[in-house]
Scaffold this motif. Structure first.
Motif, mmCIF file in Angstrom:
data_model
loop_
_atom_site.group_PDB
_atom_site.id
_atom_site.type_symbol
_atom_site.label_atom_id
_atom_site.label_comp_id
_atom_site.label_asym_id
_atom_site.label_seq_id
_atom_site.Cartn_x
_atom_site.Cartn_y
_atom_site.Cartn_z
ATOM 1 N N GLU A 618 49.982 39.820 38.261
ATOM 2 C CA GLU A 618 48.579 39.474 38.410
ATOM 3 C C GLU A 618 48.268 38.261 37.539
ATOM 4 O O GLU A 618 48.753 38.142 36.415
ATOM 5 C CB GLU A 618 47.725 40.664 37.992
ATOM 6 C CG GLU A 618 46.245 40.485 38.200
ATOM 7 C CD GLU A 618 45.469 41.740 37.835
ATOM 8 O OE1 GLU A 618 44.485 41.622 37.082
ATOM 9 O OE2 GLU A 618 45.856 42.832 38.291
ATOM 10 N N LEU A 619 47.434 37.352 38.064
ATOM 11 C CA LEU A 619 47.098 36.122 37.365
ATOM 12 C C LEU A 619 45.591 36.043 37.150
ATOM 13 O O LEU A 619 44.808 36.623 37.903
ATOM 14 C CB LEU A 619 47.563 34.898 38.159
ATOM 15 C CG LEU A 619 49.044 34.835 38.521
ATOM 16 C CD1 LEU A 619 49.324 33.623 39.401
ATOM 17 C CD2 LEU A 619 49.914 34.796 37.269
ATOM 18 N N SER A 620 45.192 35.295 36.139
ATOM 19 C CA SER A 620 43.768 35.073 35.896
ATOM 20 C C SER A 620 43.570 33.720 35.234
ATOM 21 O O SER A 620 44.454 33.189 34.555
ATOM 22 C CB SER A 620 43.180 36.181 35.012
ATOM 23 O OG SER A 620 43.794 36.180 33.735
ATOM 24 N N ARG A 621 42.376 33.167 35.465
ATOM 25 C CA ARG A 621 41.976 31.894 34.860
ATOM 26 C C ARG A 621 40.530 32.009 34.393
ATOM 27 O O ARG A 621 39.686 32.558 35.103
ATOM 28 C CB ARG A 621 42.098 30.740 35.856
ATOM 29 C CG ARG A 621 43.521 30.487 36.355
ATOM 30 C CD ARG A 621 43.534 29.361 37.359
ATOM 31 N NE ARG A 621 42.747 29.690 38.549
ATOM 32 C CZ ARG A 621 42.447 28.818 39.511
ATOM 33 N NH1 ARG A 621 42.848 27.567 39.417
ATOM 34 N NH2 ARG A 621 41.744 29.207 40.562
ATOM 35 N N GLN A 622 40.247 31.485 33.216
ATOM 36 C CA GLN A 622 38.887 31.540 32.681
ATOM 37 C C GLN A 622 38.446 30.177 32.177
ATOM 38 O O GLN A 622 39.209 29.462 31.524
ATOM 39 C CB GLN A 622 38.780 32.533 31.529
ATOM 40 C CG GLN A 622 37.410 32.478 30.829
ATOM 41 C CD GLN A 622 37.259 33.466 29.705
ATOM 42 O OE1 GLN A 622 36.901 34.613 29.932
ATOM 43 N NE2 GLN A 622 37.523 33.029 28.476
ATOM 44 N N ILE A 623 37.200 29.834 32.476
ATOM 45 C CA ILE A 623 36.548 28.675 31.871
ATOM 46 C C ILE A 623 35.276 29.176 31.209
ATOM 47 O O ILE A 623 34.578 30.030 31.752
ATOM 48 C CB ILE A 623 36.261 27.577 32.919
ATOM 49 C CG1 ILE A 623 35.734 26.330 32.209
ATOM 50 C CG2 ILE A 623 35.327 28.066 34.010
ATOM 51 C CD1 ILE A 623 35.685 25.104 33.104
ATOM 52 N N SER A 647 43.585 36.908 40.545
ATOM 53 C CA SER A 647 44.342 36.881 41.795
ATOM 54 C C SER A 647 45.562 37.788 41.709
ATOM 55 O O SER A 647 45.944 38.246 40.629
ATOM 56 C CB SER A 647 44.773 35.446 42.132
ATOM 57 O OG SER A 647 45.561 34.903 41.102
ATOM 58 N N ASN A 648 46.175 38.037 42.867
ATOM 59 C CA ASN A 648 47.329 38.944 42.982
ATOM 60 C C ASN A 648 46.995 40.359 42.515
ATOM 61 O O ASN A 648 47.830 41.055 41.941
ATOM 62 C CB ASN A 648 48.536 38.422 42.190
ATOM 63 C CG ASN A 648 49.135 37.167 42.793
ATOM 64 O OD1 ASN A 648 48.757 36.758 43.872
ATOM 65 N ND2 ASN A 648 50.062 36.558 42.075
ATOM 66 N N ALA A 663 50.371 42.783 46.303
ATOM 67 C CA ALA A 663 49.667 42.012 45.261
ATOM 68 C C ALA A 663 49.033 40.801 45.920
ATOM 69 O O ALA A 663 49.638 39.737 46.013
ATOM 70 C CB ALA A 663 50.642 41.596 44.165
ATOM 71 N N ALA A 664 47.795 40.988 46.407
ATOM 72 C CA ALA A 664 47.174 39.912 47.178
ATOM 73 C C ALA A 664 45.674 39.796 46.976
ATOM 74 O O ALA A 664 45.062 38.846 47.459
ATOM 75 C CB ALA A 664 47.458 40.101 48.672
ATOM 76 N N GLY A 665 45.029 40.758 46.295
ATOM 77 C CA GLY A 665 43.573 40.764 46.194
ATOM 78 C C GLY A 665 43.032 39.658 45.316
ATOM 79 O O GLY A 665 43.708 39.140 44.425
ATOM 80 N N ASP A 699 37.461 38.549 48.606
ATOM 81 C CA ASP A 699 38.079 38.704 49.921
ATOM 82 C C ASP A 699 37.898 40.155 50.352
ATOM 83 O O ASP A 699 37.331 40.974 49.622
ATOM 84 C CB ASP A 699 39.551 38.281 49.915
ATOM 85 C CG ASP A 699 40.417 39.129 48.979
ATOM 86 O OD1 ASP A 699 40.051 40.303 48.702
ATOM 87 O OD2 ASP A 699 41.443 38.640 48.509
ATOM 88 N N ASP A 700 38.389 40.483 51.547
ATOM 89 C CA ASP A 700 38.235 41.844 52.069
ATOM 90 C C ASP A 700 39.547 42.604 52.121
ATOM 91 O O ASP A 700 39.670 43.613 52.813
ATOM 92 C CB ASP A 700 37.591 41.811 53.462
ATOM 93 C CG ASP A 700 38.404 40.979 54.449
ATOM 94 O OD1 ASP A 700 39.502 40.489 54.074
ATOM 95 O OD2 ASP A 700 37.943 40.814 55.594
ATOM 96 N N LEU A 701 40.570 42.155 51.376
ATOM 97 C CA LEU A 701 41.881 42.791 51.425
ATOM 98 C C LEU A 701 41.894 44.173 50.776
ATOM 99 O O LEU A 701 42.796 44.967 51.027
ATOM 100 C CB LEU A 701 42.920 41.897 50.740
ATOM 101 C CG LEU A 701 43.206 40.553 51.437
ATOM 102 C CD1 LEU A 701 44.228 39.756 50.637
ATOM 103 C CD2 LEU A 701 43.701 40.771 52.863
#
Length: 814
Positions: A618-623, A647-648, A663-665, A699-701
């Motif tokens: 799983e990945l994440s980004r923050q600003i 993501s993921n 792993a797609a959400g 998303d709707d996954l």
């Protein structure tokens, strides 16, 4: 059906009143601004004398070989000197208005007559700084105002003792002074003092770390090590010196367990041995047959060997039928030090927890539907087997100063834990979420289930730190690497009955649980996961002209996931190597106000998920951006806006016959926060925070519409606490405080069908403390508010408020 959200129109007025009072507050007594780094006591006293314009008289032999933490902040001279001498075994007396002498603490307690300074072979310190007997490593937290809620430094964001105003990321610290004033009983209760934090409910079995920060899952750390599932006696406060909460993605420094956090980290910082011998024993008792004896015993074994052990046992009933908890922990710590260049710290924790598994109540019958279940109802037979959670760990840290520039730190930990969760669970038309009845209007099926997990972890990390100046810049350079292997295996078994319709049924209009619990033997899945995380990083902190502070760091992070399911035979492996940056800056607009902005990333494993394909991390980004302020140490805090992209995320694969995960959400969180501390003088202490959090699916996954809100996350929340210390001679030692915690409603599950209402809860505390004794009382929810909280069991359910609760604490120091 969705319940209406409760609005709070008074919040703007409350904040306006706080800020007006802050501007109107006046200080009591002369204060001096101190910035004394950690060093030898001799040199620290020289710097103190120069700053405070006092003359110090003491024996050089008395202070030889003693090192102290730094001191920073604005405070009276007596308070500053007391903080410097706190753990040295020394005390002070004024000989006149401008001259102070040092004496040993035994002498201070045995006589009220000032000693003859001539007998001490005195040295009169005029304020000129001399050479030190060891370099400051920059890792230890400096001493701060002991009764202040304000933390000047923090270590969690950078692994160095960095001024909070120079960190380009949101971080809040809960000091022991605040914890003691509020008489917090659990870690979860204490975390309400930080904006945008939703702690796990204290009745939830310790089988998963459920704290949310900024809408996303957080990690709880213990002295910088990831707790992963956070099993055992997770709520104990007895061994905590302070709690630091770092918000948002941070993959650079924390890669153990399942990888870096997504929402943030809660770092529990332990008490450490002191040079002065002391002991403390206490007993807390309260509502619902609550009993909690505890102790804190500190004894130097040698000038260079320090020992401290704390422990606590808790036995308690509950406002919920049949729920009784027993938990304990013991925490020995041994320190070997030459008080100069080298310190080895060895720590350990043994903790146990057991209680009947509490699964909460379904939304239908609690906050919706045509009937109401009694809020205190326990789902399941009264004689159900106890669930248990155990955790044992040992870790060590070696700090060595090479010279005035370089220092080293090496850390390692071994941890073993396991938990066994037994439940007779509701099963409804929405499956195990069970917020909807299977047989309307009030009938549910019952299934016996068991979750068992066992974890074993090995972690090592090390870094080298350099502090140096180049031209107008002051720099701290950190190089490091870490490796962690976590082996996690277990099973989920369930008994769905001979026809798949459950082992029995219950009508919650008139609940009876006549079917006994039996250990199920039909396996739903038996996963075995090995998470291996490793990486190297570099971090540069620089201050230019003491006005602009930048933080740049980069990690080359590796994550390997080896997944097997003994039930289905599924196997999957993945390996990821990814650069993960963090960058930010702080600009001091004035000496009191600073602007900051930062960007950071995260990467974590996928624990306890049965994947149909390769389990990508799983990945994440923050600003994030905002401002920090500190007006002479009296009014301080920060405001921030942020955005996190996740993501993921593991979601159910609708194309897979076994409904395993992929792993797609995609998810997003953004919001606004503010945290404030106001202490105009030594009598008044005020803490306030507010958070607006919007966390949603993009998303709707996940089987829900894009735009649906994430479960458990209130849109608005806040905390206000006011404490007063009496200064009148006849009331000296007395203090009292009052606070309120407010939350808007939150959805129970991701389908957003049910939502709790907003609520508020008041608490108050009163205490008397002398040098050797303390008597305190606290009342939780003293207005007896009736409300439900989202509980998060099988991604649904609610838990009722606890009603009025009273606790009394007696403590003696030796």
């Amino acid at each position: 059906m969705k319940n209406a959200r409760r609005e709070w129109p008074l919040w703007p007025a409350i904040w306006s009143a706080i800020l007006w009072c802050a501007q109107a507050g006046a200080a009591d007594g002369a204060r001096t601004a101190y910035a004394i780094p950690a060093q030898s006591l001799n040199n620290a006293l020289i710097k103190f004398a120069a700053d405070s314009k006092l003359e110090l008289v003491f024996s050089a032999d008395m202070v030889r070989g003693i090192r102290v933490g730094g001191l920073e902040g604005s405070m009276p001279a007596e308070q500053a000197l007391a903080a410097l001498l706190k753990d040295t075994g020394l005390d002070y007396r004024f000989l006149d208005g401008d001259t102070v002498t040092l004496i040993r603490r035994v002498e201070a307690e045995s006589t009220a007559t000032p000693p003859d300074p001539a007998t001490l072979a005195p040295v009169t310190v005029l304020g000129q700084r001399a050479g030190g007997d060891g370099a400051d490593t920059g890792r230890a937290l400096p001493a701060e105002e002991p009764q202040s809620y304000r933390a000047v430094h923090a270590v969690t964001a950078t692994r160095t003792a960095t001024p909070v105003k120079q960190i380009p990321q949101s971080i809040q610290t809960l000091k022991r002074s605040l914890i003691d004033d509020q008489q917090n009983i659990t870690v979860s209760e204490a975390l309400q003092n930080v904006s945008a934090v939703v702690p796990r409910h204290v009745l939830y079995t310790p089988v998963v770390e459920g704290t949310l920060i900024r809408g996303f899952r957080a990690e709880q750390l213990l002295d910088g090590f990831t707790q992963y599932y956070n099993p055992g006696d997770r709520e104990s406060m007895v061994n905590l010196e302070r709690i630091e909460v770092l918000k948002g993605s941070n993959a650079v420094l924390y890669g153990g367990g399942s990888g870096s956090p997504v929402g943030g980290v809660v770092n529990l910082i332990s008490k450490l041995p002191k040079a002065e011998a002391f002991a403390e024993a206490g007993y807390r008792m309260g509502s619902h047959a609550f009993h909690q004896p505890y102790f804190d015993w500190n004894r130097p074994l040698h000038d260079n060997v320090l020992f401290r052990v704390t422990g606590e046992y808790t036995a308690s009933g509950s406002h919920v039928d049949n729920v009784a908890t027993q938990r304990f922990n013991i925490n020995p710590t041994l320190v070997f030090t030459n008080h100069d260049t080298t310190t080895l710290t060895l720590q350990s924790k043994i903790s146990r927890w057991e209680q009947p598994d509490y699964q909460g109540l379904p939304a239908t019958g609690a906050i919706a539907g045509d009937f109401r279940v009694r809020p205190e109802t326990f789902i399941g037979p009264a004689d159900i087997s106890e669930s248990r959670s155990n955790a044992d760990s040992v870790w060590g840290s070696l700090d060595h100063t090479i010279n005035a520039v370089w220092s080293l730190n090496l850390k390692a930990r071994y941890a073993y834990s396991e938990f066994d969760q037994k439940v007779q669970s509701l099963f409804g038309s929405d499956g195990f979420v069970a917020d909807l009845p299977l047989m309307p209007p009030s009938g549910w099926a019952l299934t016996n289930a068991e979750l068992f997990q066992r974890q074993e972890e090995y972690s090592v990390l090390g870094n080298a730190l350099a502090k140096f100046e180049i031209g107008p810049s002051e720099n701290t350079l950190l190089f490091g690497a870490d490796y962690s292997q976590l082996n996690d295996e277990g099973f989920i078994n369930a008994d769905l009955g001979p026809y798949g319709l459950g082992v029995g049924a219950v009508d919650l209009m008139a609940p009876e649980f006549s079917v006994a619990y039996g250990n199920p033997d039909a396996s739903i899945n038996s996963p075995s996961v090995r998470n291996t995380t490793y990486g190297g990083y570099a971090q540069l902190q620089s201050s230019f002209y003491k006005r602009f502070h930048q933080l740049c760091s980069l990690r080359l992070g590796g994550l390997e996931i080896d997944f097997q399911d003994k039930t289905s035979g599924a196997e999957a492996k993945t390996q990821t190597l990814k650069p993960l940056p963090r960058i930010g800056g702080v600009f001091d607009v004035t000496d009191q106000v600073s602007l900051f902005a930062g960007y950071s990333e995260g990467m974590r494993g996928q624990p306890f998920v049965n994947f149909s394909g390769a389990p990508r991390p799983e990945l994440s980004r923050q600003i994030e951006a905002g401002l920090k302020f500190d007006f002479s140490g009296r009014l301080s805090g920060q405001m921030a806006v942020y955005r996190i992209e996740r993501s993921n995320v593991a979601v159910t694969d609708a194309r897979d016959p076994g409904l395993r995960s992929i792993a797609a959400g995609q998810q997003r969180s953004h919001g606004f926060e503010t945290d404030l501390i106001w202490q105009p003088n030594e009598k008044i202490g005020v803490l306030a925070n507010y958070a607006h959090t919007w966390a949603e699916f993009t998303d709707d996954l996940a089987g829900v519409a894009a735009g649906n809100r994430l479960a458990m996350v209130p849109e608005d929340s806040g905390r206000l606490w006011v404490n007063y210390r009496f200064q009148q001679p006849e009331l000296k030692g007395w203090s009292m405080g009052v606070g309120v915690y407010l939350r808007s409603g939150a959805y129970l599950s991701n389908n957003n069908i049910f939502k709790t209402g907003g609520y508020h809860s008041f608490d108050t505390a009163i205490a008397y403390e002398s040098q050797r004794f303390k008597l305190a009382a606290t009342v939780k929810n003293f207005t007896d508010e009736d409300y439900f909280q989202p509980y998060g069991y099988f991604a649904g359910r609610v838990a009722p408020a606890g009603g009025v609760s009273v606790f009394v604490t007696t403590m003696v120091k030796f």
